[in-house]
Design a protein around this motif. Structure first.
Motif, mmCIF file in Angstrom:
data_model
loop_
_atom_site.group_PDB
_atom_site.id
_atom_site.type_symbol
_atom_site.label_atom_id
_atom_site.label_comp_id
_atom_site.label_asym_id
_atom_site.label_seq_id
_atom_site.Cartn_x
_atom_site.Cartn_y
_atom_site.Cartn_z
ATOM 1 N N ILE A 159 41.529 42.607 46.136
ATOM 2 C CA ILE A 159 40.274 41.843 46.107
ATOM 3 C C ILE A 159 39.106 42.791 45.842
ATOM 4 C CG2 ILE A 159 38.653 40.535 47.573
ATOM 5 C CD1 ILE A 159 40.952 38.761 46.777
ATOM 6 N N HIS A 160 39.080 43.900 46.558
ATOM 7 C CA HIS A 160 38.016 44.897 46.430
ATOM 8 C C HIS A 160 37.935 45.433 45.005
ATOM 9 C CE1 HIS A 160 36.409 49.065 46.986
ATOM 10 N NE2 HIS A 160 35.502 48.374 47.674
ATOM 11 N N LYS A 161 39.065 45.806 44.461
ATOM 12 C CA LYS A 161 39.122 46.357 43.097
ATOM 13 C C LYS A 161 38.620 45.337 42.072
ATOM 14 C CE LYS A 161 42.396 48.266 39.758
ATOM 15 N NZ LYS A 161 43.808 48.590 39.505
ATOM 16 N N THR A 162 39.057 44.100 42.204
ATOM 17 C CA THR A 162 38.646 43.040 41.277
ATOM 18 C C THR A 162 37.156 42.746 41.410
ATOM 19 O OG1 THR A 162 40.862 42.088 41.371
ATOM 20 C CG2 THR A 162 39.110 40.667 40.540
ATOM 21 N N SER A 168 29.460 48.981 44.045
ATOM 22 C CA SER A 168 30.331 49.449 45.114
ATOM 23 C C SER A 168 30.208 48.542 46.341
ATOM 24 C CB SER A 168 29.956 50.891 45.483
ATOM 25 O OG SER A 168 30.762 51.343 46.530
ATOM 26 N N ILE A 169 31.362 48.222 46.926
ATOM 27 C CA ILE A 169 31.409 47.397 48.135
ATOM 28 C C ILE A 169 32.204 48.168 49.189
ATOM 29 C CG2 ILE A 169 32.133 45.184 49.117
ATOM 30 C CD1 ILE A 169 32.243 44.141 46.176
ATOM 31 N N PRO A 210 48.966 45.623 59.190
ATOM 32 C CA PRO A 210 49.351 46.519 58.100
ATOM 33 C C PRO A 210 49.409 45.827 56.743
ATOM 34 C CG PRO A 210 51.328 45.818 59.257
ATOM 35 C CD PRO A 210 50.151 45.155 59.955
ATOM 36 N N ARG A 211 49.648 44.515 56.678
ATOM 37 C CA ARG A 211 49.924 43.886 55.381
ATOM 38 C C ARG A 211 48.691 43.351 54.664
ATOM 39 N NH1 ARG A 211 53.748 42.354 58.919
ATOM 40 N NH2 ARG A 211 52.762 40.334 59.198
ATOM 41 N N GLY A 212 47.630 43.080 55.371
ATOM 42 C CA GLY A 212 46.431 42.544 54.731
ATOM 43 C C GLY A 212 45.663 43.559 53.917
ATOM 44 N N ILE A 213 45.933 44.839 54.148
ATOM 45 C CA ILE A 213 45.173 45.869 53.431
ATOM 46 C C ILE A 213 45.475 45.857 51.936
ATOM 47 C CG2 ILE A 213 44.942 47.318 55.480
ATOM 48 C CD1 ILE A 213 47.030 49.217 54.210
ATOM 49 N N HIS A 214 46.693 45.499 51.556
ATOM 50 C CA HIS A 214 47.058 45.492 50.138
ATOM 51 C C HIS A 214 46.304 44.392 49.399
ATOM 52 C CE1 HIS A 214 50.058 48.416 51.157
ATOM 53 N NE2 HIS A 214 50.580 47.588 52.043
ATOM 54 N N LEU A 215 46.184 43.228 50.017
ATOM 55 C CA LEU A 215 45.401 42.150 49.429
ATOM 56 C C LEU A 215 43.923 42.531 49.410
ATOM 57 C CD1 LEU A 215 45.110 39.295 48.293
ATOM 58 C CD2 LEU A 215 45.022 38.451 50.657
ATOM 59 N N ALA A 216 43.435 43.138 50.484
ATOM 60 C CA ALA A 216 42.033 43.562 50.549
ATOM 61 C C ALA A 216 41.722 44.560 49.435
ATOM 62 C CB ALA A 216 41.723 44.172 51.917
ATOM 63 N N GLU A 217 42.635 45.482 49.180
ATOM 64 C CA GLU A 217 42.425 46.459 48.111
ATOM 65 C C GLU A 217 42.383 45.783 46.744
ATOM 66 O OE1 GLU A 217 45.615 49.194 48.906
ATOM 67 O OE2 GLU A 217 44.424 50.316 50.373
ATOM 68 N N VAL A 219 30.697 43.525 53.645
ATOM 69 C CA VAL A 219 31.781 44.512 53.688
ATOM 70 C C VAL A 219 33.106 43.761 53.682
ATOM 71 C CG1 VAL A 219 30.358 46.209 54.931
ATOM 72 C CG2 VAL A 219 31.836 44.664 56.224
ATOM 73 N N ILE A 220 34.132 44.422 53.191
ATOM 74 C CA ILE A 220 35.468 43.839 53.168
ATOM 75 C C ILE A 220 36.346 44.647 54.102
ATOM 76 C CG2 ILE A 220 37.498 43.380 51.727
ATOM 77 C CD1 ILE A 220 35.507 43.078 49.383
#
Length: 180
Positions: free
Chosen positions: A49-52, A60-61, A40-47, A34-35
């Protein structure tokens, strides 16, 4: 105040793709992974990474968000109280491999708090840390990232500014700022 560009939009895309390739090498089909992005700021990078990752592996992850505000050791010491964000982990992390994602690794205290907060959702089999920027020579706790976008040698008076389109900026740019 002086600003030095560390990563522009093109280099950021290359860095995200490289980090995703490293994750794919270590997690195979992501069936037990799971990712979780740090609020608040790490979610944008996580999104990103997740999308890529989902695009590359065509699977699906699970993606969640974790807020560690109330687990911080400086929560009551601040002049202005930290504003809490929402934790949203709508899946079981018990026995899973968790990839914890944040934008900048500095002292290690936020990650220590995140580990405490994460345990309230269950006991993962393993926790790995992915960061976009690792600020060397500023660690206060023995915390090290497993996946690093870029290592930046900094001193305490400098800071890293992450500007992402997902946050409302015109372009993705990562800056090193000297406070004069």
């Amino acid at each position: 105040m002086q600003k030095k560009l560390i990563l522009d939009s093109d280099l950021l895309n290359i860095t995200i793709n490289r980090l995703c390739q490293q994750l794919i090498e270590n997690h195979d089909d992501f069936s037990d992974t799971v990712i979780i992005g740090m609020q608040p700021r790490g979610i944008h990078l996580a999104e990103a990474i997740h999308k890529t990752l989902e695009k590359n592996i065509k699977q699906s992850i699970p993606l969640g968000y974790l807020d560690a505000t109330f687990h911080r050791d400086d929560f009551r010491r601040r002049d202005v109280p930290a504003k809490a964000s929402e934790s949203r982990i709508p899946f079981i992390i018990e026995g899973k491999r968790v990839v914890l994602v944040d934008d900048v690794l500095f002292t290690g205290r936020t990650i220590r708090a995140a580990l405490d907060a994460l345990i309230t959702f269950g006991r993962p089999s393993k926790v790995e840390l992915l960061v976009l920027i690792d600020r060397k020579y500023n660690r206060e706790l023995p915390i090290e990232a497993d996946y690093v976008g870029k290592v930046v040698n900094t001193i305490a008076s400098q800071r890293i500014l992450v500007e992402l389109q997902a946050q409302g900026h015109k372009q993705n740019k990562i800056w090193l700022i000297n406070k004069d």
